[in-house]
Design a protein around this motif. Structure first.
Motif, mmCIF file in Angstrom:
data_model
loop_
_atom_site.group_PDB
_atom_site.id
_atom_site.type_symbol
_atom_site.label_atom_id
_atom_site.label_comp_id
_atom_site.label_asym_id
_atom_site.label_seq_id
_atom_site.Cartn_x
_atom_site.Cartn_y
_atom_site.Cartn_z
ATOM 1 N N UNK A 169 0.837 -1.200 0.000
ATOM 2 C CA UNK A 169 0.000 0.000 0.000
ATOM 3 C C UNK A 169 0.875 1.254 0.000
ATOM 4 N N UNK A 170 1.909 1.238 0.812
ATOM 5 C CA UNK A 170 2.849 2.353 0.905
ATOM 6 C C UNK A 170 3.492 2.629 -0.455
ATOM 7 N N UNK A 171 3.884 1.571 -1.154
ATOM 8 C CA UNK A 171 4.490 1.729 -2.480
ATOM 9 C C UNK A 171 3.465 2.239 -3.493
ATOM 10 N N UNK A 172 2.253 1.698 -3.435
ATOM 11 C CA UNK A 172 1.209 2.105 -4.378
ATOM 12 C C UNK A 172 0.882 3.585 -4.238
ATOM 13 N N UNK A 173 1.002 4.123 -3.014
ATOM 14 C CA UNK A 173 0.720 5.539 -2.779
ATOM 15 C C UNK A 173 1.746 6.443 -3.453
ATOM 16 N N UNK A 174 2.883 5.877 -3.901
ATOM 17 C CA UNK A 174 3.931 6.656 -4.559
ATOM 18 C C UNK A 174 3.961 6.449 -6.069
ATOM 19 N N UNK A 175 2.991 5.739 -6.603
ATOM 20 C CA UNK A 175 3.021 5.399 -8.031
ATOM 21 C C UNK A 175 2.941 6.618 -8.940
ATOM 22 N N UNK A 176 2.318 7.693 -8.461
ATOM 23 C CA UNK A 176 2.149 8.878 -9.304
ATOM 24 C C UNK A 176 3.285 9.891 -9.141
ATOM 25 N N UNK A 177 4.295 9.555 -8.352
ATOM 26 C CA UNK A 177 5.413 10.480 -8.162
ATOM 27 C C UNK A 177 6.218 10.634 -9.446
ATOM 28 N N UNK A 178 6.797 11.803 -9.682
ATOM 29 C CA UNK A 178 7.580 12.017 -10.903
ATOM 30 C C UNK A 178 8.753 11.053 -11.011
#
Length: 289
Positions: A169-178
């Motif tokens: 979940x923690x990783x998925x929350x960063x999927x939209x990072x540049x």
């Protein structure tokens, strides 16, 4: 003594799908609330201070997550409170781990010639306030993942599932990072596992908050490297040149490198080794039950 009806409600509340939906709601509500709180304060500030205000906007997570637990999941509240493993000592240990990890990765990239840094500026007030702002941001993420999600799913689904679940979940929350890459997601998953193990073995949410804070602070405000693809405008050092290699990702920074995977994996292995007696006792309890 907990009656069967209370136990049934608790089990339902901690079903991983429910936990996932609650965590998503926490992210949405906290993000909106943080924007409301910080937007007026960020007006007429330069880019460097606006950058810190973005970190500080995570103060809303410190309101939303404990409030949810207070009203609907009181048994999770002890994980947030001082005492047990939440001590100044463990916070400092976490800060030391995060600083050591980030500097090791950065120095390896510098030594290999993948990044070139130059001294930019020294703004003491900015760096001091930055420590608090970064801790608010890093701690806010830890409250949701290692505070709420790990504790809730661990109660129903067990430790291994809870660690994997909150880390993904923690990783998925960063999927939209540049500049996000496969390696960067792998690194974020691994640091989620490491932080989860610190909570499990040391009964401390403050230790992973310290680790998370030191990593982000060193990388972003001291070295001026991208943090999740974003660069501070008033860091102590600035990045002059960068190339992709085993030690560095030009798109995502240190968090996108294969070397960081090795460092994080080594830290996970070390934590498991240091706590092998606890693992052995847990296996014995499971076998006898």
């Amino acid at each position: 003594m907990e009656n069967p009806e209370q136990g049934k409600k608790k089990q339902t509340r901690h079903f991983f799908v429910i936990v996932f939906l609650v965590a998503v709601a926490m992210l949405i509500v906290s993000s909106l609330l943080g924007e409301i709180i910080m937007s007026p304060l960020a007006r007429n500030l330069d880019d460097g201070w606006v950058f810190l205000m973005e970190y500080a906007s995570f103060i809303s997570f410190w309101i939303v997550v404990p409030a949810y637990c207070f009203f609907w999941d009181k048994e999770l509240l002890p994980v947030f409170r001082p005492g047990r493993g939440n001590t100044l000592k463990n916070l400092l240990i976490g800060l030391g781990i995060g600083l050591g990890m980030n500097l090791t990765c950065a120095l390896a990239a510098i030594a290999h010639g993948d990044i070139v840094l130059y001294y930019s500026q020294f703004d003491a007030l900015y760096l001091i306030v930055g420590i608090l702002a970064v801790m608010i941001q890093s701690g806010g993420e830890e409250l949701v993942t290692r505070g709420y999600m790990l504790g809730a799913t661990r109660e129903r689904h067990g430790t291994v599932f809870a660690i994997a679940f909150n880390s993904l979940f923690f990783a998925a929350a960063h999927l939209m990072n540049p500049g996000v890459t496969v390696l960067s997601i792998a690194n974020i998953i691994l640091v989620g596992v490491l932080c989860s193990l610190l909570v499990v073995f040391y009964d401390s949410l403050w230790m992973p908050i310290g680790l998370h804070t030191a990593w982000n602070y060193c990388q972003s405000l001291l070295l001026g490297l991208p943090h999740s693809g974003i660069v501070s405008a008033k860091a102590l050092f600035k990045l002059d040149a960068a190339t992709d290699s085993f030690f560095y990702s030009a798109a995502f920074g240190l968090e996108g490198s294969a070397f960081t995977v090795i460092i994080e994996s080594a830290c996970i292995a070390l934590v498991l080794d240091l706590n092998r007696d606890k693992l052995k006792k847990r296996d014995e309890r499971q076998t006898s039950s």
